[in-house]
Design a protein around this motif. Structure first.
Motif, PDB file in Angstrom:
ATOM      1  N   GLU A   1       0.837  -1.207   0.000  1.00 50.75           N
ATOM      2  CA  GLU A   1       0.000   0.000   0.000  1.00 50.75           C
ATOM      3  C   GLU A   1       0.875   1.262   0.000  1.00 50.75           C
ATOM      4  OE1 GLU A   1      -3.997   1.035   2.276  1.00 50.75           O
ATOM      5  OE2 GLU A   1      -2.260   1.136   3.602  1.00 50.75           O
ATOM      6  N   SER A   2       0.671   2.081  -1.004  1.00 48.42           N
ATOM      7  CA  SER A   2       1.289   3.426  -1.083  1.00 48.42           C
ATOM      8  C   SER A   2       2.764   3.420  -0.650  1.00 48.42           C
ATOM      9  CB  SER A   2       0.506   4.403  -0.214  1.00 48.42           C
ATOM     10  OG  SER A   2      -0.855   4.393  -0.571  1.00 48.42           O
ATOM     11  N   PRO A   3       3.630   2.680  -1.373  1.00 52.24           N
ATOM     12  CA  PRO A   3       5.027   2.572  -0.920  1.00 52.24           C
ATOM     13  C   PRO A   3       5.798   3.884  -0.950  1.00 52.24           C
ATOM     14  CG  PRO A   3       4.766   1.555  -3.078  1.00 52.24           C
ATOM     15  CD  PRO A   3       3.387   1.906  -2.602  1.00 52.24           C
ATOM     16  N   ASP A   4       5.356   4.853  -1.751  1.00 49.94           N
ATOM     17  CA  ASP A   4       6.093   6.121  -1.851  1.00 49.94           C
ATOM     18  C   ASP A   4       5.537   7.192  -0.934  1.00 49.94           C
ATOM     19  OD1 ASP A   4       7.744   5.102  -3.796  1.00 49.94           O
ATOM     20  OD2 ASP A   4       6.280   5.537  -5.358  1.00 49.94           O
ATOM     21  N   GLY A   5       4.566   6.837  -0.108  1.00 52.34           N
ATOM     22  CA  GLY A   5       3.922   7.831   0.753  1.00 52.34           C
ATOM     23  C   GLY A   5       2.433   7.812   0.462  1.00 52.34           C
TER      24      GLY A   5
ATOM     25  N   MET B   1      -5.265  13.418   5.109  1.00 52.80           N
ATOM     26  CA  MET B   1      -4.355  12.650   5.959  1.00 52.80           C
ATOM     27  C   MET B   1      -3.120  12.296   5.128  1.00 52.80           C
ATOM     28  SD  MET B   1      -6.561  12.245   8.510  1.00 52.80           S
ATOM     29  CE  MET B   1      -5.445  11.319   9.523  1.00 52.80           C
ATOM     30  N   THR B   2      -1.939  12.418   5.728  1.00 51.06           N
ATOM     31  CA  THR B   2      -0.739  12.023   4.986  1.00 51.06           C
ATOM     32  C   THR B   2       0.402  11.667   5.926  1.00 51.06           C
ATOM     33  OG1 THR B   2       0.803  12.665   3.215  1.00 51.06           O
ATOM     34  CG2 THR B   2       0.162  14.398   4.749  1.00 51.06           C
ATOM     35  N   ASP B   3       1.368  10.926   5.382  1.00 53.09           N
ATOM     36  CA  ASP B   3       2.603  10.641   6.125  1.00 53.09           C
ATOM     37  C   ASP B   3       3.742  11.524   5.607  1.00 53.09           C
ATOM     38  OD1 ASP B   3       2.991   9.524   3.620  1.00 53.09           O
ATOM     39  OD2 ASP B   3       3.809   7.625   4.359  1.00 53.09           O
ATOM     40  N   GLN B   4       3.408  12.479   4.734  1.00 54.25           N
ATOM     41  CA  GLN B   4       4.436  13.322   4.107  1.00 54.25           C
ATOM     42  C   GLN B   4       4.561  14.648   4.860  1.00 54.25           C
ATOM     43  OE1 GLN B   4       5.976  12.099   0.791  1.00 54.25           O
ATOM     44  NE2 GLN B   4       5.299  10.485   2.172  1.00 54.25           N
ATOM     45  N   GLY B   5       5.605  14.750   5.696  1.00 53.26           N
ATOM     46  CA  GLY B   5       5.783  15.949   6.518  1.00 53.26           C
ATOM     47  C   GLY B   5       5.877  17.219   5.683  1.00 53.26           C
ATOM     48  N   ASP B   6       6.522  17.134   4.514  1.00 49.99           N
ATOM     49  CA  ASP B   6       6.672  18.361   3.709  1.00 49.99           C
ATOM     50  C   ASP B   6       5.320  18.834   3.190  1.00 49.99           C
ATOM     51  OD1 ASP B   6       6.611  16.066   2.168  1.00 49.99           O
ATOM     52  OD2 ASP B   6       7.876  16.878   0.586  1.00 49.99           O
ATOM     53  N   LEU B   7       4.405  17.897   2.900  1.00 47.43           N
ATOM     54  CA  LEU B   7       3.069  18.308   2.443  1.00 47.43           C
ATOM     55  C   LEU B   7       2.284  18.928   3.600  1.00 47.43           C
ATOM     56  CD1 LEU B   7       1.945  15.363   0.117  1.00 47.43           C
ATOM     57  CD2 LEU B   7       2.825  17.617  -0.531  1.00 47.43           C
TER      58      LEU B   7
ATOM     59  N   ASP C   1     -18.681  12.638  -2.410  1.00 50.02           N
ATOM     60  CA  ASP C   1     -19.695  11.742  -1.837  1.00 50.02           C
ATOM     61  C   ASP C   1     -19.128  10.825  -0.743  1.00 50.02           C
ATOM     62  OD1 ASP C   1     -18.083  10.175  -3.315  1.00 50.02           O
ATOM     63  OD2 ASP C   1     -19.622   9.415  -4.676  1.00 50.02           O
ATOM     64  N   LEU C   2     -17.982  11.205  -0.189  1.00 52.49           N
ATOM     65  CA  LEU C   2     -17.383  10.385   0.878  1.00 52.49           C
ATOM     66  C   LEU C   2     -18.319  10.371   2.095  1.00 52.49           C
ATOM     67  CD1 LEU C   2     -14.592   9.001   0.907  1.00 52.49           C
ATOM     68  CD2 LEU C   2     -13.676  11.059   1.985  1.00 52.49           C
ATOM     69  N   ALA C   3     -18.696   9.190   2.547  1.00 52.86           N
ATOM     70  CA  ALA C   3     -19.641   9.075   3.671  1.00 52.86           C
ATOM     71  C   ALA C   3     -18.928   9.398   4.988  1.00 52.86           C
ATOM     72  CB  ALA C   3     -20.200   7.651   3.721  1.00 52.86           C
ATOM     73  N   PRO C   4     -19.674   9.813   6.025  1.00 50.08           N
ATOM     74  CA  PRO C   4     -19.036  10.060   7.327  1.00 50.08           C
ATOM     75  C   PRO C   4     -18.290   8.811   7.802  1.00 50.08           C
ATOM     76  CG  PRO C   4     -21.291  10.875   7.331  1.00 50.08           C
ATOM     77  CD  PRO C   4     -21.125  10.134   6.037  1.00 50.08           C
ATOM     78  N   GLY C   5     -17.046   9.000   8.225  1.00 53.93           N
ATOM     79  CA  GLY C   5     -16.227   7.882   8.693  1.00 53.93           C
ATOM     80  C   GLY C   5     -15.490   7.150   7.585  1.00 53.93           C
ATOM     81  N   ALA C   6     -15.780   7.505   6.325  1.00 53.83           N
ATOM     82  CA  ALA C   6     -15.132   6.797   5.202  1.00 53.83           C
ATOM     83  C   ALA C   6     -13.874   7.550   4.757  1.00 53.83           C
ATOM     84  CB  ALA C   6     -16.104   6.675   4.034  1.00 53.83           C
ATOM     85  N   TRP C   7     -12.979   6.836   4.121  1.00 53.60           N
ATOM     86  CA  TRP C   7     -11.736   7.434   3.618  1.00 53.60           C
ATOM     87  C   TRP C   7     -11.452   6.909   2.226  1.00 53.60           C
ATOM     88  CZ3 TRP C   7      -8.635   3.353   2.577  1.00 53.60           C
ATOM     89  CH2 TRP C   7      -8.813   2.189   3.351  1.00 53.60           C
ATOM     90  N   ARG C   8     -10.603   7.645   1.521  1.00 55.69           N
ATOM     91  CA  ARG C   8     -10.207   7.232   0.160  1.00 55.69           C
ATOM     92  C   ARG C   8      -8.766   7.687  -0.070  1.00 55.69           C
ATOM     93  NH1 ARG C   8     -14.196   9.640  -2.619  1.00 55.69           N
ATOM     94  NH2 ARG C   8     -13.113  11.541  -3.137  1.00 55.69           N
ATOM     95  N   ILE C   9      -7.927   6.756  -0.554  1.00 55.55           N
ATOM     96  CA  ILE C   9      -6.546   7.113  -0.887  1.00 55.55           C
ATOM     97  C   ILE C   9      -6.560   7.850  -2.231  1.00 55.55           C
ATOM     98  CG2 ILE C   9      -4.261   6.202  -1.490  1.00 55.55           C
ATOM     99  CD1 ILE C   9      -4.749   3.933   0.500  1.00 55.55           C
ATOM    100  N   VAL C  10      -5.790   8.944  -2.329  1.00 47.78           N
ATOM    101  CA  VAL C  10      -5.693   9.674  -3.594  1.00 47.78           C
ATOM    102  C   VAL C  10      -4.229   9.681  -4.037  1.00 47.78           C
ATOM    103  CG1 VAL C  10      -7.714  11.140  -3.146  1.00 47.78           C
ATOM    104  CG2 VAL C  10      -5.455  11.904  -2.397  1.00 47.78           C
ATOM    105  N   PRO C  11      -3.986   9.930  -5.321  1.00 53.12           N
ATOM    106  CA  PRO C  11      -2.599   9.914  -5.774  1.00 53.12           C
ATOM    107  C   PRO C  11      -1.775  11.002  -5.077  1.00 53.12           C
ATOM    108  CG  PRO C  11      -4.118   9.939  -7.652  1.00 53.12           C
ATOM    109  CD  PRO C  11      -4.942  10.180  -6.426  1.00 53.12           C
ATOM    110  N   LEU C  12      -0.476  10.713  -4.864  1.00 52.61           N
ATOM    111  CA  LEU C  12       0.416  11.736  -4.311  1.00 52.61           C
ATOM    112  C   LEU C  12       0.495  12.876  -5.304  1.00 52.61           C
ATOM    113  CD1 LEU C  12       3.597   9.778  -3.115  1.00 52.61           C
ATOM    114  CD2 LEU C  12       1.894  10.867  -1.677  1.00 52.61           C
ATOM    115  N   PRO C  13       0.475  14.122  -4.820  1.00 50.66           N
ATOM    116  CA  PRO C  13       0.607  15.224  -5.778  1.00 50.66           C
ATOM    117  C   PRO C  13       1.981  15.203  -6.429  1.00 50.66           C
ATOM    118  CG  PRO C  13       0.595  16.042  -3.519  1.00 50.66           C
ATOM    119  CD  PRO C  13       0.387  14.567  -3.432  1.00 50.66           C
ATOM    120  N   PRO C  14       2.085  15.693  -7.659  1.00 54.93           N
ATOM    121  CA  PRO C  14       3.403  15.718  -8.300  1.00 54.93           C
ATOM    122  C   PRO C  14       4.355  16.622  -7.510  1.00 54.93           C
ATOM    123  CG  PRO C  14       1.731  16.789  -9.683  1.00 54.93           C
ATOM    124  CD  PRO C  14       1.030  16.283  -8.462  1.00 54.93           C
ATOM    125  N   GLU C  15       5.657  16.284  -7.504  1.00 53.98           N
ATOM    126  CA  GLU C  15       6.610  17.073  -6.686  1.00 53.98           C
ATOM    127  C   GLU C  15       6.809  18.453  -7.266  1.00 53.98           C
ATOM    128  OE1 GLU C  15      10.176  14.904  -5.831  1.00 53.98           O
ATOM    129  OE2 GLU C  15       8.974  13.262  -5.052  1.00 53.98           O
TER     130      GLU C  15
END
Ligand code: URA
Length: 241
Positions: free
Chosen positions: A67-71, A125-131, A227-241
């Motif tokens: 899952e999301s190896p680059d962040g 939500m992200t694990d990317q401190g710079d973002l 249309d994200l329901a309450p409590g639901a989440w969705r992974i989105v692509p990392l923004p380009p650098e």
């Protein structure tokens, strides 16, 4: 066909034990157990060498891509009554609603800014401190849009006051940056801010004599809650650098 959300092209070879722990599957010391348990394959073949350097896209864990190896960047619709904190013992918190693996990632996933316990809506939500830094920095003026309900009918005179760049924030020496207020009903409005100070929306209305009864964020930067329901989440692509 494109890769699924969260799976990106990552040719950079990584040590298997490091990859597993960075992506929150297990600690580096437990990686050996996972490998010997046959849970990890490279190009479809089980492997037992934690030191092996591999392209994460060739790895499967329990048959699934890493899952999301680059962040990771994910959108989450925060329900009411949850606190945005990792602090142990502070419950209920938003992290209890997200996959445990996300909190175990190294670095761990965190929300970009916070919403109050009673507030709802979009958290990035992200694990990317710079973002996190870029999206929360007061210098970047990232737009945030909120839908609010207040305790009594709104006065159209608030619109130019919010837009003036001079609206005081109770308890703060600096006035608010110009904000867009759109009155959508007797007691409802949409507010767009380009800053995120503590309890800002509630304080902006309180300073003018209105109490915010509900606050729901529908947009943060380029991201919409859709249309994200309450409590639901969705992974989105990392923004380009
Ligand atoms: N403004 C507030 O008052 N509360 C929030 O949670 C976000 C913006």
């Amino acid at each position: 066909m494109g890769l699924p959300y969260g799976v990106s092209v990552s040719p950079r070879p990584r040590r298997l034990d490091h990859l597993l722990s960075a992506c929150g599957y297990c600690s580096r010391s437990d990686a050996r157990l996972w490998l010997h348990g046959g849970r990890v394959t490279v190009d479809g073949k089980p492997t037992t060498d934690p030191d092996q350097r591999v392209d994460p896209n060739r790895v499967r864990i329990d048959g699934e891509p890493v899952e999301s190896p680059d962040g990771i960047v994910a959108l989450f619709n925060k329900p009411p009554g949850r606190v945005c904190t990792h602090e142990e013992g502070t419950t209920p918190n938003i992290y209890q609603l997200l996959p445990e693996r996300w909190t175990a990632r190294n670095p761990a996933i965190a929300s970009v800014g916070r919403l109050d316990k009673d507030a709802t809506g979009l958290l990035v939500m992200t694990d990317q401190g710079d973002l996190i830094h870029k999206w929360t920095s007061p210098r970047h003026h990232v737009p945030r849009v909120y839908e609010v309900t207040v305790d009594k009918p709104l006065d159209p005179a608030l619109v130019p006051q919010f837009a003036s760049g001079e609206l005081p924030l109770p308890g703060d020496p600096d006035p608010c940056r110009p904000a867009k207020l759109e009155i959508t009903g007797d007691c409802t409005a949409r507010v767009e801010l380009t800053e995120g100070r503590y309890h800002q929306v509630k304080r902006m209305f309180a300073g003018q004599g209105w109490q915010v009864l509900s606050l729901h964020r529908v947009r943060f930067g380029e991201f919409e809650i859709g249309d994200l329901a309450p409590g639901a989440w969705r992974i989105v692509p990392l923004p380009p650098e």
